[in-house]
Design a protein around this motif. Sequence first.
Motif, PDB file in Angstrom:
ATOM      1  N   THR A 301      94.978 -45.151 -62.497  1.00  0.00           N
ATOM      2  CA  THR A 301      94.923 -46.619 -62.434  1.00  0.00           C
ATOM      3  C   THR A 301      94.660 -47.249 -63.797  1.00  0.00           C
ATOM      4  O   THR A 301      94.603 -48.465 -63.920  1.00  0.00           O
ATOM      5  CB  THR A 301      93.840 -47.078 -61.439  1.00  0.00           C
ATOM      6  OG1 THR A 301      92.587 -46.460 -61.774  1.00  0.00           O
ATOM      7  CG2 THR A 301      94.218 -46.676 -60.014  1.00  0.00           C
ATOM      8  N   LEU A 304      91.938 -50.383 -64.409  1.00  0.00           N
ATOM      9  CA  LEU A 304      91.681 -51.237 -63.249  1.00  0.00           C
ATOM     10  C   LEU A 304      90.188 -51.376 -62.970  1.00  0.00           C
ATOM     11  O   LEU A 304      89.678 -52.485 -62.787  1.00  0.00           O
ATOM     12  CB  LEU A 304      92.394 -50.659 -62.017  1.00  0.00           C
ATOM     13  CG  LEU A 304      92.146 -51.382 -60.694  1.00  0.00           C
ATOM     14  CD1 LEU A 304      92.705 -52.802 -60.742  1.00  0.00           C
ATOM     15  CD2 LEU A 304      92.755 -50.598 -59.532  1.00  0.00           C
ATOM     16  N   ASP A 305      89.472 -50.284 -62.935  1.00  0.00           N
ATOM     17  CA  ASP A 305      88.049 -50.307 -62.596  1.00  0.00           C
ATOM     18  C   ASP A 305      87.156 -50.476 -63.822  1.00  0.00           C
ATOM     19  O   ASP A 305      86.062 -51.020 -63.713  1.00  0.00           O
ATOM     20  CB  ASP A 305      87.666 -49.015 -61.866  1.00  0.00           C
ATOM     21  CG  ASP A 305      88.407 -48.882 -60.544  1.00  0.00           C
ATOM     22  OD1 ASP A 305      88.585 -49.901 -59.860  1.00  0.00           O
ATOM     23  OD2 ASP A 305      88.823 -47.752 -60.208  1.00  0.00           O
ATOM     24  N   ASP A 311      89.939 -45.699 -66.716  1.00  0.00           N
ATOM     25  CA  ASP A 311      89.604 -45.188 -65.387  1.00  0.00           C
ATOM     26  C   ASP A 311      89.701 -43.669 -65.268  1.00  0.00           C
ATOM     27  O   ASP A 311      89.756 -43.141 -64.155  1.00  0.00           O
ATOM     28  CB  ASP A 311      90.547 -45.804 -64.340  1.00  0.00           C
ATOM     29  CG  ASP A 311      90.392 -47.311 -64.232  1.00  0.00           C
ATOM     30  OD1 ASP A 311      89.411 -47.848 -64.787  1.00  0.00           O
ATOM     31  OD2 ASP A 311      91.259 -47.946 -63.600  1.00  0.00           O
ATOM     32  N   GLU A 644      97.947 -50.126 -56.651  1.00  0.00           N
ATOM     33  CA  GLU A 644      97.568 -51.070 -57.695  1.00  0.00           C
ATOM     34  C   GLU A 644      97.024 -50.342 -58.912  1.00  0.00           C
ATOM     35  O   GLU A 644      96.293 -49.357 -58.796  1.00  0.00           O
ATOM     36  CB  GLU A 644      96.502 -52.039 -57.181  1.00  0.00           C
ATOM     37  CG  GLU A 644      97.023 -53.043 -56.167  1.00  0.00           C
ATOM     38  CD  GLU A 644      95.969 -54.076 -55.813  1.00  0.00           C
ATOM     39  OE1 GLU A 644      94.772 -53.811 -56.065  1.00  0.00           O
ATOM     40  OE2 GLU A 644      96.343 -55.154 -55.305  1.00  0.00           O
ATOM     41  N   SER A 645      97.387 -50.851 -60.085  1.00  0.00           N
ATOM     42  CA  SER A 645      96.832 -50.354 -61.342  1.00  0.00           C
ATOM     43  C   SER A 645      96.779 -51.526 -62.320  1.00  0.00           C
ATOM     44  O   SER A 645      97.288 -52.614 -62.048  1.00  0.00           O
ATOM     45  CB  SER A 645      97.685 -49.216 -61.910  1.00  0.00           C
ATOM     46  OG  SER A 645      98.990 -49.675 -62.248  1.00  0.00           O
ATOM     47  N   GLN A 646      96.181 -51.284 -63.462  1.00  0.00           N
ATOM     48  CA  GLN A 646      96.063 -52.342 -64.473  1.00  0.00           C
ATOM     49  C   GLN A 646      96.206 -51.728 -65.850  1.00  0.00           C
ATOM     50  O   GLN A 646      95.497 -50.770 -66.188  1.00  0.00           O
ATOM     51  CB  GLN A 646      94.710 -53.055 -64.338  1.00  0.00           C
ATOM     52  CG  GLN A 646      94.543 -54.248 -65.276  1.00  0.00           C
ATOM     53  CD  GLN A 646      93.282 -55.036 -64.971  1.00  0.00           C
ATOM     54  OE1 GLN A 646      92.894 -55.182 -63.810  1.00  0.00           O
ATOM     55  NE2 GLN A 646      92.633 -55.550 -66.019  1.00  0.00           N
ATOM     56  N   GLU A 650      96.672 -56.185 -69.434  1.00  0.00           N
ATOM     57  CA  GLU A 650      96.759 -57.008 -68.231  1.00  0.00           C
ATOM     58  C   GLU A 650      95.370 -57.485 -67.817  1.00  0.00           C
ATOM     59  O   GLU A 650      94.369 -56.804 -68.053  1.00  0.00           O
ATOM     60  CB  GLU A 650      97.422 -56.222 -67.089  1.00  0.00           C
ATOM     61  CG  GLU A 650      98.896 -55.901 -67.357  1.00  0.00           C
ATOM     62  CD  GLU A 650      99.508 -55.030 -66.275  1.00  0.00           C
ATOM     63  OE1 GLU A 650     100.746 -55.065 -66.123  1.00  0.00           O
ATOM     64  OE2 GLU A 650      98.755 -54.286 -65.588  1.00  0.00           O
ATOM     65  N   ALA A 653      94.964 -56.722 -61.435  1.00  0.00           N
ATOM     66  CA  ALA A 653      95.650 -55.571 -60.853  1.00  0.00           C
ATOM     67  C   ALA A 653      97.079 -55.941 -60.465  1.00  0.00           C
ATOM     68  O   ALA A 653      97.360 -57.070 -60.056  1.00  0.00           O
ATOM     69  CB  ALA A 653      94.889 -55.079 -59.633  1.00  0.00           C
ATOM     70  N   GLU A 655     100.344 -54.372 -58.162  1.00  0.00           N
ATOM     71  CA  GLU A 655     100.891 -53.335 -57.284  1.00  0.00           C
ATOM     72  C   GLU A 655     102.252 -52.927 -57.814  1.00  0.00           C
ATOM     73  O   GLU A 655     103.112 -53.775 -58.076  1.00  0.00           O
ATOM     74  CB  GLU A 655     101.013 -53.847 -55.852  1.00  0.00           C
ATOM     75  CG  GLU A 655     101.435 -52.762 -54.878  1.00  0.00           C
ATOM     76  CD  GLU A 655     101.483 -53.243 -53.442  1.00  0.00           C
ATOM     77  OE1 GLU A 655     100.740 -52.694 -52.602  1.00  0.00           O
ATOM     78  OE2 GLU A 655     102.266 -54.182 -53.161  1.00  0.00           O
TER      79      GLU A 655
END
Length: 675
Positions: A301, A304-305, A311, A644-646, A650, A653, A655
């Motif tokens: 991902t 994202l987190d 991540d 979903e990822s980022q 960006e 998130a 998709e």
Amino acid sequence: MRYTALPFPLLLLSQAVNSHGLSIEHIEVNGRETRLIGEAISASNGIAGQDEISTRPMLRTGEVLELVPGMVVTQHSGSGKANQYFLRGFNLDHGTDFSTTVNGMPVNMRSHGHGQGYTDLNFITPEFVHYIEYNKGAYNALQGDFSTAGSANFYLTPGLQQDIVSVEAGENNYLRTVAGSTLSFDDASLFLGGEFNRYDGPWQDISEDINKVNGLVNYSQNTGNGSVAVTFMAYDNSWNSADQIPARAVASGLISPLDSLDTTGGGESSRYSLSVNVTEGDFYASAYLINSDLDLFSNFTYFLDNPLQGDQFEQVDRRQITGGEAGYHFSASPGKMDWMHQIGIQVRRDDIDEVGLFNTQARQRTGTVRSDNVDELSVSVFYQGDYLLNGKTTARLGARYDYLTADVNSDLAANSGSADDGLLSLSAGLSYIFTPHLEGYVNAGQSFHSNDARGATLSVDPQSGDIADPVDLLVRGNTAETGIRYFDSEVLNLSASLWWLELDSELLFVGDAGNSEASRASERFGAEIAAYYWFTEQLSVDVEVALTHSRFKGSEEGEGNRIDGALGEVVSAGLRWQFAEGWDSTLRLRHFGPRTLDSYGDVESSALTVVNAQLSKRLQNWTFTLQALNLLDSDDHDIDYLYESQLQDETAAVEDIHFHPIEPRTMRIKAAYRF
């Protein structure tokens, strides 16, 4: 003679039990075993030997499982980890719902750090496989956990007819060497084998830097009324990973299909095992000890987190597996009915020192999601009986009871605890020989897969801290099948089947997230046909087609009824032509149809079509082989996911489809000397 899927000790010696009694016949398996009229238990089980394995051009070791008709083997990450498997509408991930053994030792890992049923076949050297016995469906009482969709049992050679030394080289710094030697004594033999493999891969921004070493020592001795076999296996590997990538990053020009977004993924893995197998008359027993370690770093991902550090995460699994099996064969003939019985017990313990999930950056730990040690013990008893009703009709009845108990000691006390469960599974089959060339089958059976023990004792989500519901430890599966098998001398071998399968719930612990998910019950049905035709002794063709319909049962708010990742169509075809003295050529096509990537069926993966070729020439003791893998240089995808990822630039998130490309066309040449 009716072929019976016996445990390792008997199969290792290529023996089978005659359904009229206990007399033993010798079976020699070279290529695909086709003369199974009156021997097979269903239309979809079979045997493939070393001759066919050796003529299959393969990019990865795990692709040896594609000898199972309808099986798909792909990869979504580095070559050192377990493959992705697909069969009968299942995205089997790394092994759930398909059971695999090697010389009687289980390969599927319970409560594994990277996913339930984790099946890594990299410790197998294809040249040392004597044959593979495969079953689809749950119609064999000897098969238990993870076998709802089917099973494959590998049997390693007790000794080669000729000692071998081979060297294989190819593009992207591919180097592989194999050596094997058999020492023969009066009533015994000792086989010594080894494999070394290096490979950098075709990726533009990383080198896979694979360093794989395999070792095999196999000692076999006849004891007059039985045998003793001792097998030692060793495997050690390290690699860098080219994980799946988002389609939008390729479309924007940020990366190429052969690039990565996190170039620090990879891992290390090892497996060491010792097994002993004994037969004495109608009694057999086996025992094994396995030590397995895995450290795996992945990033699916990206940011994202954790927008600052990324991540990436580490999955750790360190365990010892001990277990064994004992059984007894006996016969009875009341009146005009011949009976052949088999009873036995199987025991397995997984002592998992550490199974953990950690946040990392460039393979350095930055935090702990969860860390546990788990102790799982299973005890299974089974019965299987063949009943010869008349000269043409045989009935098979089977029953097994599995009990599994697990203790979890978690770093979060609320997630510690114990769980246990037991299941009774029944199976039945009927076969009828219409003519010496045609046999029909009807089968039904029950099986199950175990869920991760951490999911069965879960009460708090380790990432969010929210209250979480535990999952059942064992999940029931029901299967049924009808089919035919036709064999005409050495010209045509054909099998066809219609099958049905349902699961009470597709419950799995999600190793990438550290929690569990419970999905609905599911149902699958399909049709399969496999045909092998010999124009002459030198020219043959095979075609395998598998079509599957897969759906969730019932409804769930906000979700459709499509099963994510379910594969609907598989076509495999091959042409083998021994066109001149010492010359042997193989051309193979594999086609995997598109897969739905969301529960509504709105997004599908791309299809995959790839052609592989192999040409070999034998000159006395030498054999030279040229392989062209992905001959037509297809740019299709090995696998696709929707989630979903980022990316780093960006702010939210997205998709997107995330994919892993198949490797571009690569050439390899091999020289083997047998003496």
